[in-house]
Design an enzyme around this catalytic site. Sequence first.
Site, PDB file in Angstrom:
ATOM      1  N   LYS A  10     -34.046  -2.394 -17.998  1.00  0.00           N
ATOM      2  CA  LYS A  10     -32.733  -1.752 -18.109  1.00  0.00           C
ATOM      3  C   LYS A  10     -31.680  -2.847 -18.133  1.00  0.00           C
ATOM      4  CE  LYS A  10     -33.267   2.836 -16.106  1.00  0.00           C
ATOM      5  NZ  LYS A  10     -32.888   3.719 -14.979  1.00  0.00           N
ATOM      6  N   HIS A  13     -24.222  -2.605  -4.025  1.00  0.00           N
ATOM      7  CA  HIS A  13     -25.001  -1.537  -4.668  1.00  0.00           C
ATOM      8  C   HIS A  13     -26.062  -0.972  -3.716  1.00  0.00           C
ATOM      9  CE1 HIS A  13     -27.156   0.772  -7.637  1.00  0.00           C
ATOM     10  NE2 HIS A  13     -28.262   0.084  -7.403  1.00  0.00           N
ATOM     11  N   HIS A  33     -23.848   5.713  -6.800  1.00  0.00           N
ATOM     12  CA  HIS A  33     -22.970   5.194  -7.864  1.00  0.00           C
ATOM     13  C   HIS A  33     -21.557   5.737  -7.710  1.00  0.00           C
ATOM     14  CE1 HIS A  33     -26.234   4.029 -11.068  1.00  0.00           C
ATOM     15  NE2 HIS A  33     -26.130   3.164 -10.090  1.00  0.00           N
ATOM     16  N   ARG A  53     -39.853   7.976 -14.324  1.00  0.00           N
ATOM     17  CA  ARG A  53     -39.011   6.818 -13.970  1.00  0.00           C
ATOM     18  C   ARG A  53     -37.713   7.256 -13.303  1.00  0.00           C
ATOM     19  NH1 ARG A  53     -37.609   1.351 -17.500  1.00  0.00           N
ATOM     20  NH2 ARG A  53     -36.228   0.432 -15.932  1.00  0.00           N
ATOM     21  N   GLU A  89     -37.422   6.501 -19.361  1.00  0.00           N
ATOM     22  CA  GLU A  89     -36.895   7.430 -18.358  1.00  0.00           C
ATOM     23  C   GLU A  89     -36.744   8.861 -18.885  1.00  0.00           C
ATOM     24  OE1 GLU A  89     -33.931   5.794 -15.539  1.00  0.00           O
ATOM     25  OE2 GLU A  89     -32.948   7.732 -15.776  1.00  0.00           O
ATOM     26  N   ASN A 128     -33.990   6.932  -9.442  1.00  0.00           N
ATOM     27  CA  ASN A 128     -32.570   7.233  -9.268  1.00  0.00           C
ATOM     28  C   ASN A 128     -32.288   7.933  -7.939  1.00  0.00           C
ATOM     29  OD1 ASN A 128     -32.006   6.125 -11.756  1.00  0.00           O
ATOM     30  ND2 ASN A 128     -32.400   8.049 -12.832  1.00  0.00           N
ATOM     31  N   ARG A 174     -29.803  -9.406 -33.119  1.00  0.00           N
ATOM     32  CA  ARG A 174     -30.589  -8.156 -33.000  1.00  0.00           C
ATOM     33  C   ARG A 174     -31.737  -8.277 -32.004  1.00  0.00           C
ATOM     34  NH1 ARG A 174     -29.544  -7.425 -38.734  1.00  0.00           N
ATOM     35  NH2 ARG A 174     -27.835  -5.931 -38.821  1.00  0.00           N
ATOM     36  N   HIS A 187     -28.990   7.438  -6.159  1.00  0.00           N
ATOM     37  CA  HIS A 187     -28.081   6.753  -7.083  1.00  0.00           C
ATOM     38  C   HIS A 187     -26.954   7.641  -7.594  1.00  0.00           C
ATOM     39  CE1 HIS A 187     -30.934   3.527  -6.816  1.00  0.00           C
ATOM     40  NE2 HIS A 187     -30.282   2.795  -7.703  1.00  0.00           N
ATOM     41  N   GLU A 242     -33.513  -0.630  -2.048  1.00  0.00           N
ATOM     42  CA  GLU A 242     -34.287  -0.233  -3.237  1.00  0.00           C
ATOM     43  C   GLU A 242     -35.778  -0.166  -2.920  1.00  0.00           C
ATOM     44  OE1 GLU A 242     -32.903   0.896  -5.887  1.00  0.00           O
ATOM     45  OE2 GLU A 242     -30.992  -0.152  -6.247  1.00  0.00           O
ATOM     46  N   LYS A 264     -43.016  -0.236  -9.088  1.00  0.00           N
ATOM     47  CA  LYS A 264     -42.088  -0.075 -10.212  1.00  0.00           C
ATOM     48  C   LYS A 264     -42.813  -0.240 -11.547  1.00  0.00           C
ATOM     49  CE  LYS A 264     -37.806  -0.824 -12.298  1.00  0.00           C
ATOM     50  NZ  LYS A 264     -36.445  -1.254 -12.252  1.00  0.00           N
TER      51      LYS A 264
HETATM   52  N1  GLY Z   1     -33.263   0.622 -11.453  1.00  0.00           N
HETATM   53  C1  GLY Z   1     -33.896   1.789 -11.873  1.00  0.00           C
HETATM   54  C2  GLY Z   1     -34.801   1.609 -13.043  1.00  0.00           C
HETATM   55  O1  GLY Z   1     -35.075   0.505 -13.427  1.00  0.00           O
HETATM   56  O2  GLY Z   1     -35.224   2.579 -13.612  1.00  0.00           O
END
Ligand code: GLY
Length: 515
Positions: free
Chosen positions: A300, A422, A409, A398, A394, A402, A278, A405, A342, A384
Amino acid sequence: MATGKSTIGARIAAGVGVPFLDTDALLAQRSGKSIGELFASDGEARFREREAELVLPMLSDLSPRVIALGGGTVTMPRVRHALLERCTLVTLTAAPETVVARVSSLRKRPNLWALSPLDRARDLLSVRHSAYAESHALVATEGQTPKQIAERVIDVAGLDTLVMPLGTRSYVVELANDEPSRLAAALAELNPSSLLVVTDQNVVAARAQWLDAALEGVGVARHTVVIKAGEVSKTLATVARIWDEALLHGLDRDAVVLAFGGGVVGDLAGFAASTLLRGIRCVQVPTSLLAMVDSSVGGKTGFDHAAGKNLIGSFFQPNRVVVDVEHLSTLPKRERAAGLAEVVKIALVRSVDVLEQLEAAAEAIACGDRAALRSVVRSAIALKINLVRDDERENGSRALLNLGHTVGHALESQGEYTRLLHGEAVAIGTCVELAATERMGLSAPGLAARARLLFERLGLPTKASPDELGSAWPFVLSDKKRSVAGLKLPVVTTAGHGAVVRVTVEHLRRAVLLS
Ligand code: GLY
């Protein structure tokens, strides 16, 4: 709080030869009242405002100084965040019993005037626990001489660290330059019962020596899972391999999962750590530029599903991130460029200064100049951190991360994760999305061209053919940012400022296929 910060602060300042300031002393001097009198006459809210009015202007002067703060100063988030961004913030700690013993001789501490000093100290420390945890280091004062405490604080100030301030889940992101000993020190602090290293074949070939040097003196059992490099490994089957290895060796709740690799390794290891027993602790040691500036920071984790990328995962913050830019020396140029996508992305939505920094040094950065790279890595992580601090799950800002993305993606999924890296997909996605949202009147005119030029200078692809975009489009339909209300799409309103808007998938499709 009553941990000796004025004494220790003065000692450090004298030792390193810089000025010493004590905010309690300054407030008393300015008002002509003792702290106790001020607190009683003003009330706590006004007293805190006075502290903020004193401390915040001090932070515009970045000359070296030691400042001892009042025990409640950091309970104001705006003051605490400013301190974390501009200074090294160290919390000296002591148990309530020790605080009370010290306070009896320091009757001026206003918050401890209540009749049950121990209970009052316990209450205050419990209320402040989460704020105090948001610091570059917690330094225990009990059983330590003032000299030892001062030396420890000076050591902390000598490190290049940023703090992700998330209350008691806060952690330090440390930058290093060919210093495996920094990981060893981080692990010594965490004192794990055993280590489960997750890495990939390419990283083992290029960076095993660094890891061996870091783990040489860490005297606990080490188990290692080496996965195949690349997005193809980002599956439930690989997660199951990590779980199996951990359970086979009887990892307990004091174990640490050590992610040593790029974004795929970090996301898989983080997810495994979030689910094993857990949730056990995780340390991220990113070896790719993309992982350094983005995926290792912010919690993430997850893996891909046949329906799309990153569709299954969790938010699970690491306990430490150690970013050693030496790993970039063996990173292939194509991977380095991919990571820069990024950095451009976060600069576009959050900081015109960082955007201009990238534009001013694009060729040096693209060639792998160490100092230029370290500087942009640091800037990107700092940006960040602020986004994650304000919106960890998010629900709002946040989502700016994206940018590029949704289309990126889709292009990655359509190329079965092998055609594009990526970051390459993000570079193309950013150009396509910016052109489309400019067309829709949502992004500022000229930004798509500005971004395209920068990506090109950094050695990144920027275009996809209408056929490629058309065949990638079905993957947009399974994008996790989509809901019945539409797709949440980052746009750039002016350079360095993003906003998240909701558009229909059809509206976006028409604008994308026209661009
Ligand atoms: N890679 C995008 C984030 O961490 O929100």
